[in-house]
Design a protein around this motif. Structure first.
Motif, PDB file in Angstrom:
ATOM      1  N   UNK A   1     -18.562   4.083 111.499  1.00 14.95           N
ATOM      2  CA  UNK A   1     -17.713   5.266 111.457  1.00 14.95           C
ATOM      3  C   UNK A   1     -17.034   5.418 110.107  1.00 14.95           C
TER       4      UNK A   1
ATOM      5  N   UNK B   1     -26.583  12.418 106.681  1.00 13.25           N
ATOM      6  CA  UNK B   1     -26.229  11.375 107.639  1.00 13.25           C
ATOM      7  C   UNK B   1     -25.761  12.002 108.951  1.00 13.25           C
ATOM      8  N   UNK B   2     -26.404  11.625 110.032  1.00 10.10           N
ATOM      9  CA  UNK B   2     -26.018  12.177 111.333  1.00 10.10           C
ATOM     10  C   UNK B   2     -25.804  11.068 112.352  1.00 10.10           C
ATOM     11  N   UNK B   3     -25.136  11.428 113.437  1.00  6.85           N
ATOM     12  CA  UNK B   3     -24.684  10.431 114.409  1.00  6.85           C
ATOM     13  C   UNK B   3     -25.050  10.875 115.828  1.00  6.85           C
TER      14      UNK B   3
ATOM     15  N   UNK C   1     -12.935  11.393 103.688  1.00  2.46           N
ATOM     16  CA  UNK C   1     -13.402  11.726 105.023  1.00  2.46           C
ATOM     17  C   UNK C   1     -14.618  12.648 104.946  1.00  2.46           C
ATOM     18  N   UNK C   2     -15.335  12.743 106.040  1.00  5.43           N
ATOM     19  CA  UNK C   2     -16.594  13.467 106.071  1.00  5.43           C
ATOM     20  C   UNK C   2     -16.423  14.912 105.611  1.00  5.43           C
TER      21      UNK C   2
ATOM     22  N   UNK D   1     -19.614   6.655 107.679  1.00  6.82           N
ATOM     23  CA  UNK D   1     -19.875   8.080 107.888  1.00  6.82           C
ATOM     24  C   UNK D   1     -18.688   8.949 107.495  1.00  6.82           C
ATOM     25  N   UNK D   2     -17.519   8.333 107.297  1.00  8.01           N
ATOM     26  CA  UNK D   2     -16.342   9.098 106.911  1.00  8.01           C
ATOM     27  C   UNK D   2     -15.565   9.672 108.081  1.00  8.01           C
ATOM     28  N   UNK D   3     -15.805   9.150 109.275  1.00  5.32           N
ATOM     29  CA  UNK D   3     -15.046   9.643 110.432  1.00  5.32           C
ATOM     30  C   UNK D   3     -13.694   8.949 110.532  1.00  5.32           C
TER      31      UNK D   3
END
Lengths: 580, 281
Positions: free
Chosen positions: A316, A351-353, A339-340, A319-321
């Motif tokens: 996380x 980049x995906x989650x 942050x994202x 990913x910048x969350x």
């Protein structure tokens, strides 16, 4: 006479039958596994035995416990039966224990209610029982509230409360599904120990658990019993097609899979990443400590560890969350900060989650078509509505969902379908890295296989790099090229798939592997070689953080933090890595 | 557009929405049309027909009051004003409250703390006292009632919306939207706000009756609507004075007030089900 005899049990809600003509028996001291996928009616059967079904359920047939009929008898008699003759342990002990009562008090009340003991004697029996289920320092746990115990301890307390009135039958409904694999092994061993005087009906979706702990097994499919028999026989020669399907999808560590040679270039570099949280009034919690990891195009890296090992926090933060405390992340040559929302569009696309809870990660107020189209609105605003819908339909089609799903809401989808939608949403931007955070943990075995196959297919076609966060080592074995093992936020081992499963270097990795229940009665795993649970990250142990639970620990482990070393291509952080 | 069609289909399936909505629509329709077709006027006094019982002769369907004015026309006028006050006040509180609460909840941190302390401060003002002061200080003005009620009601709405937003913000679909690059404004608009609808609708339908009651209370105290204009509260007030001789003057406006309140309460309960997409099986 059998201990429990169920005959022609039928449970209906309105017009739908959830259990149809189910007949089986459980003998004294026996351990029977009841398996099936979600919606197969296994939990409904358990609730019916204890008379716990909601009022709108229509129940037919007969349930006899020690010869006495349980269907249609008064609540008064049922109350006497519950706890004293048959008890149940649920999946989530936090839901099943009263948060306002101390553990000891909850158990004592059962004794007093059923007039089995009183006063000092009751207290002594409760402490005795807490000791028997393996709670350390039972006098102290007697006075503890449920929230003060860890998940595994709570499940032990729950089992103690089920056993306190010495029932002849214990029903365990997915008792270990919410627990880590190491704790699961401990709880299953406990259930094994108490079986001397209590029969066990174990309800689970995990065939590995059944293989290791049940003498007989029953297989349910959509409310019907399709197969029953001795566990060994069923595993060796399944007679029904559904059983064969379940077995094929069951987790095994020995699955031979051909890891794709990853010839890709470096895509994502993570250097010395650290994450910490501020806990109000309790100082800082160090969730991730100086983790390095490089991911290449076209490869799958699995991140494993018990809950609290920092695996979710690590990705996380990348990913910048959530904010990263320190460290550097480089993606396609660009260093990432903040942050994202503050990152360049290209990076965000790349980049995906995909989340664990497929339904929770979809907005309940939006239709499937709009959910999948949303990333396009942001990244390809020039697209006309018609073309956008076309692209969405193509994407969904490639994840195996036809046009009939476009106008559905998330609650109208099954777990597997919802996860396909989530994957479609993540892939529609053609990302370079896909992070799957426990993305198959909530899915049934056969559905899990399909989703994993889908991801593998996408990877082969597009060179997508996948980061797989999971606590399920059988999934790791099946999908990953490399594996990162984390403990209390630190890297303990980073190895190739074959190396990790063939020759684990770190004692923690070994313990994890031994604890995995294997769906094969001949070589059942699920051994509890790891005692206790992860210590609090607010007060980490000195030296090697794993030393309090490590059976090889020496003096040096208590005083010195082990440095990372590379042995035969495996990175490991252990003082004794080349000795054991 | 499709969402509206959807909601309409769900509304049609819910019996309590249809019944309470129907009754309410009927009352409003009569209130709008009734005074136009009636031969009487709300101002016109008739000293030959003081305190007449409800009767069909002379078209005094609801009777007359102590000045001989037709009670039907006056009641319908009261309904108009009462509902207008309530709806406008609720819209004021809805717009301010939802925007304020959603921003405070989603942005969080210091912004949230400052915004919510401001709400706490406003809460500390004694409301009725504040309204009475306003009424005394300025001309007794129609608009003032809207402003006063709306300005107070949005506080509750902001608190409720903020709480909901805080829990929505932690949901995975919000993280998913952030990952795909949706802007904060669009996250609030597309992901937070629609999921607030259930709670907001319920709360609005609770504020409408609350606003009606506050307006009636003010009018009952003689602080609300100015004669010869009237509201249901003012009519009940007048009715109380004539309770012993002319019970209809109290009973008719009171019954109207009660049925309107009841309809809104039923409607609120049913609307929650309608707006919750999960319950549409």
């Amino acid at each position: 006479m059998s201990l429990l005899e169920v005959q022609e049990l039928t449970i209906r809600y309105d017009d739908t039958a959830v259990v149809r003509g189910l007949s089986f028996a459980v003998e004294k001291g026996e351990s029977v596994g009841l398996v099936g996928e979600s919606g197969s009616g296994k939990s409904q059967t358990a609730l019916a035995i204890l008379g716990l079904l909601p009022g709108n359920a229509e129940i037919g047939g007969s349930i006899r416990l020690e010869g006495g009929e349980l269907l249609g008898v008064s609540e008064h008699i049922l109350n006497a039966v519950r706890a004293q003759r048959a008890a149940i342990v649920f999946q989530d002990p936090m839901q099943a224990l009263n948060p306002f009562l101390r553990i000891g008090e909850q158990l004592r009340r059962i004794l007093v209610q059923h007039r089995l003991a009183d006063g000092k004697e009751a207290q002594a029996r409760v402490i005795d029982m807490l000791k028997r289920v393996g709670l350390p320092d039972p006098e102290r746990q007697y006075r503890a509230y449920p929230h003060q115990l860890s998940g595994g301890m709570r499940q032990r307390a729950m089992i103690a409360s089920a056993l306190i009135a010495e029932p002849a039958l214990l029903i365990a409904d997915e008792p270990t599904t919410a627990l880590d694999v190491t704790v699961q092994a401990q709880i299953l061993e406990l259930l094994e120990e108490i079986r001397a005087d209590t029969a066990l009906l174990l309800i689970t979706h995990d065939l590995g658990v059944v293989a290791g702990h049940c003498e007989r097994m029953l297989v349910l499919e959509q409310g019907e019993l399709v197969e029953q028999g001795a566990t060994r026989d069923v595993f060796a020669r399944p007679r029904h097609a559904h059983t064969a399907r379940l077995l094929a999808a069951a987790p095994r560590l020995d699955t031979i899979n051909i890891p794709l040679p990853s010839t890709g270039e470096e895509l994502l570099q993570i250097e010395a990443a650290s994450v910490s949280y501020r806990e109000t009034g309790r100082g800082r919690l160090q969730a991730v400590r100086d983790v390095d990891l490089t991911i290449q195009t076209g490869e799958t890296v699995a991140v494993v560890g018990e809950s609290g090992s920092g695996k979710s926090s690590l990705v996380r933060a990348v990913l910048g969350l959530i904010p990263m405390q320190s460290g550097r992340v480089v993606f396609c040559g660009t260093a990432l900060h903040g942050s994202v929302q503050d990152r360049p569009t290209e990076v965000r696309r790349g980049m995906q989650l995909v989340f664990q809870d497929p339904v929770g990660s979809l907005n309940p107020q939006m239709r499937v078509a709009n959910i999948v189209a949303e990333p396009l609105l942001v990244h390809k605003p020039e697209l006309s509505a018609v073309n956008r819908q076309k692209e969405v339909a193509v994407m969904l089609e490639s994840t195996g969902l036809g046009e009939e799903y476009l106008q559905r809401y998330p609650h109208e989808l099954s777990g597997g379908q919802a996860q396909r939608v989530a994957i479609a949403r993540a892939l529609i931007l053609k990302p370079k890295v896909l992070v799957c955070d426990e993305a198959v943990a909530a899915l049934d075995g056969t559905v899990r296989e399909q989703i994993l196959a889908l991801l593998r297919e996408v990877q082969v076609d597009s060179g997508l790099a996948i980061v797989f966060i999971t606590h399920d080592l059988s999934v790791v074995r099946a999908v990953s090229h490399r594996v990162l093992v984390m403990y209390m936020g630190a890297l303990v081992e980073l190895a190739g798939n074959a190396a990790l499963f063939g020759r684990p270097r770190h004692p923690y990795t070994r313990a994890l592997l031994e604890a995995v229940p294997i769906a094969d009665p001949e070589h059942a795993g699920g051994k509890a070689t790891l005692a206790g649970e992860v210590p609090s990250a607010l007060t980490p142990p000195s030296g090697c953080m794993f030393h309090p639970r490590c059976k090889y620990a020496r003096d040096i482990c208590k005083s010195e933090v082990p440095r990372q070393r590379t042995l035969d291509g495996t990175t490991v952080a252990c003082h004794l890595a080349d000795e054991i | 557009m499709k969402a509206l069609v959807d909601i309409w289909h769900r509304v049609r399936r819910s019996r309590s929405v249809l019944v309470s909505g129907g009754v309410l629509a009927g009352i409003v329709l009569v209130a709008l049309v009734g005074p136009l077709v009636s031969p009487h006027d709300y101002l016109q006094t008739n000293f030959d027909a003081l305190l007449q019982r409800p009767t069909a002769s002379g078209f005094h369907l609801f009777g007359t009051d102590d000045l001989g004015r037709d009670l039907f026309v006056r009641s319908m006028l009261g309904v108009r004003i009462t509902i207008l006050v309530a709806v406008v006040a609720s819209i004021v509180s809805l717009v301010i409250g939802v925007a304020y609460g959603a921003i405070a909840g989603y942005v969080g941190g210091r912004v949230d703390a400052v915004m919510m302390r401001f709400v706490d401060t406003l809460y500390a003002l004694p409301f009725i006292f504040f309204v009475i002061l306003l009424m005394v200080a300025f001309e007794r003005n129609f608009l003032l009632i809207f402003v006063a009620i709306g300005a107070i009601n949005w506080l509750d709405m902001a608190r409720i919306v903020r709480g909901q937003t805080l829990s929505l913000r932690e949901r995975e679909f919000v993280d998913a939207a952030r990952m795909t690059g949706v802007s904060t404004r669009d996250i609030i608009r597309r992901h937070i706000a629609p999921n607030l609808i259930g709670v907001v609708i319920v709360y609005v339908t609770l504020t409408i009756p609350q606003a009606i009651l506050v307006e009636s209370f003010l009018s009952f105290l003689g602080l609300g609507i100015q004669e010869p204009q009237t509201s249901l509260g003012a009519l009940v007030h007048a009715g109380v004075n004539q309770m012993e001789g002319a019970s209809w003057m109290l009973l008719i406006p009171a019954a109207l007030l009660a049925s309107i309140l009841l309809c809104f309460n039923f409607l609120g309960d049913a609307m929650r089900d309608v707006f919750d997409s999960r319950s549409s099986r």
